[in-house]
Design a protein around this motif. Structure first.
Motif, PDB file in Angstrom:
ATOM      1  N   LEU A 139      21.154 -14.329   2.834  1.00  0.00           N
ATOM      2  CA  LEU A 139      20.972 -14.115   4.154  1.00  0.00           C
ATOM      3  C   LEU A 139      20.344 -15.522   4.677  1.00  0.00           C
ATOM      4  O   LEU A 139      19.673 -16.090   4.025  1.00  0.00           O
ATOM      5  N   HIS A 140      20.722 -15.826   5.937  1.00  0.00           N
ATOM      6  CA  HIS A 140      20.293 -17.163   6.262  1.00  0.00           C
ATOM      7  C   HIS A 140      20.443 -17.221   7.683  1.00  0.00           C
ATOM      8  O   HIS A 140      21.210 -16.854   8.568  1.00  0.00           O
ATOM      9  N   TYR A 158      16.283 -19.589   4.500  1.00  0.00           N
ATOM     10  CA  TYR A 158      16.729 -18.688   3.443  1.00  0.00           C
ATOM     11  C   TYR A 158      15.250 -17.481   3.430  1.00  0.00           C
ATOM     12  O   TYR A 158      14.275 -18.094   3.639  1.00  0.00           O
ATOM     13  N   PHE A 159      15.698 -16.351   2.493  1.00  0.00           N
ATOM     14  CA  PHE A 159      14.355 -15.507   2.725  1.00  0.00           C
ATOM     15  C   PHE A 159      14.153 -14.991   1.559  1.00  0.00           C
ATOM     16  O   PHE A 159      14.896 -14.635   0.504  1.00  0.00           O
ATOM     17  N   PRO A 163      18.226 -11.340  -3.511  1.00  0.00           N
ATOM     18  CA  PRO A 163      18.455 -11.670  -4.791  1.00  0.00           C
ATOM     19  C   PRO A 163      19.592 -12.611  -4.752  1.00  0.00           C
ATOM     20  O   PRO A 163      20.068 -13.283  -5.766  1.00  0.00           O
ATOM     21  N   LEU A 164      20.341 -12.869  -3.464  1.00  0.00           N
ATOM     22  CA  LEU A 164      21.375 -13.625  -3.369  1.00  0.00           C
ATOM     23  C   LEU A 164      21.233 -15.041  -3.279  1.00  0.00           C
ATOM     24  O   LEU A 164      22.041 -15.837  -3.812  1.00  0.00           O
ATOM     25  N   VAL A 165      19.887 -15.593  -3.238  1.00  0.00           N
ATOM     26  CA  VAL A 165      19.382 -16.967  -3.432  1.00  0.00           C
ATOM     27  C   VAL A 165      19.750 -17.478  -4.653  1.00  0.00           C
ATOM     28  O   VAL A 165      19.631 -18.684  -4.889  1.00  0.00           O
ATOM     29  N   PRO A 172      21.866 -21.868  -7.037  1.00  0.00           N
ATOM     30  CA  PRO A 172      20.570 -21.643  -6.560  1.00  0.00           C
ATOM     31  C   PRO A 172      20.170 -22.196  -5.229  1.00  0.00           C
ATOM     32  O   PRO A 172      20.399 -23.650  -5.236  1.00  0.00           O
ATOM     33  N   VAL A 173      19.582 -21.687  -4.403  1.00  0.00           N
ATOM     34  CA  VAL A 173      18.939 -22.238  -2.923  1.00  0.00           C
ATOM     35  C   VAL A 173      17.798 -23.083  -3.339  1.00  0.00           C
ATOM     36  O   VAL A 173      17.012 -22.613  -4.179  1.00  0.00           O
TER      37      VAL A 173
END
Length: 217
Positions: A139-140, A158-159, A163-165, A172-173
């Motif tokens: 999510l972004h 980002y949030f 889990p997608l980060v 990894p973000v």
């Protein structure tokens, strides 16, 4: 905090979004789906000086995973699915001007999940499947932040809790770009009809060499 980087906009960027002064509400449909989100913070220099009149160009996917003003062909050769039929061209897109103290605030909705990778043919799709990833982006919200005398910043918000980060093909973000949201039930105070979330994000811009040289210590 996010510091200045390059100015690559990505394929989902669209020029011509309306300019709004903070506090602002991004252009959206009267029945815009998604959980309301209020993002606020400051824009300042690396020395901590606030930047009044700085501009934040904001764009994002909606809660149904669609970018406004685009279709699948705009993502060629990636072929990311995107059908914005019936959605206003600049929905969830705006250029927001900071206040006298460098602060900004805008209301939007929590973004949906952007897809990529698996919707296309080629080496990226093959790699995504080989790594057993889902072909999804975290999510972004996209942002380009600019001010006179400073290098522009291109970044994404980002949030925390997504889990997608930590599990996408992008790697990894950066931790500094991942922010926590706070849920509020007192929505009537904000003139909303449902609970909403808030998020704080401060942007730091680096002065250009010319501006730094002309500024007294």
């Amino acid at each position: 905090m996010a510091r200045a980087t390059g100015r690559w906009r990505g394929p989902a960027h669209r020029a011509g979004a309306p300019t709004l002064h903070s506090p602002a509400v991004l252009p959206m449909r009267p029945d815009e789906p998604g959980e309301p989100l209020i993002v606020s913070g400051t824009v300042c220099t690396t020395s901590g000086d606030p930047l009044p009149g700085a501009a934040l160009e904001i764009w994002q996917v909606d809660a149904n995973n669609v970018y406004s003003g685009m279709d699948t062909s705009d993502f060629a050769p990636l072929n990311i699915p995107n059908d914005s039929t019936g959605i206003p061209t600049h929905n969830l897109r705006a250029r927001i001007i900071t206040e006298a103290d460098g602060r900004y605030e805008f209301r939007t909705v929590m973004p949906g999940t952007e897809t990529f990778g698996l919707a296309m043919d080629g080496p990226l799709a093959t790699l995504t499947r080989a790594l057993q990833l889902q072909g999804l982006r975290p999510l972004h919200i996209h942002a380009i932040v600019s001010a006179d005398g400073c290098l522009p910043l291109t970044t994404q918000i980002y949030f925390d809790g997504d889990p997608l980060v930590t599990s996408t093909i992008e790697g990894p973000v950066p931790a500094g770009a991942v922010k926590a949201t706070t849920r509020h039930d007192d929505h009537h105070a904000r003139g909303l009809d449902r609970p909403y979330r808030t998020l704080t994000y401060d942007f730091v811009l680096r002065p250009t060499a010319e501006h730094a040289a002309s500024t007294p210590p």
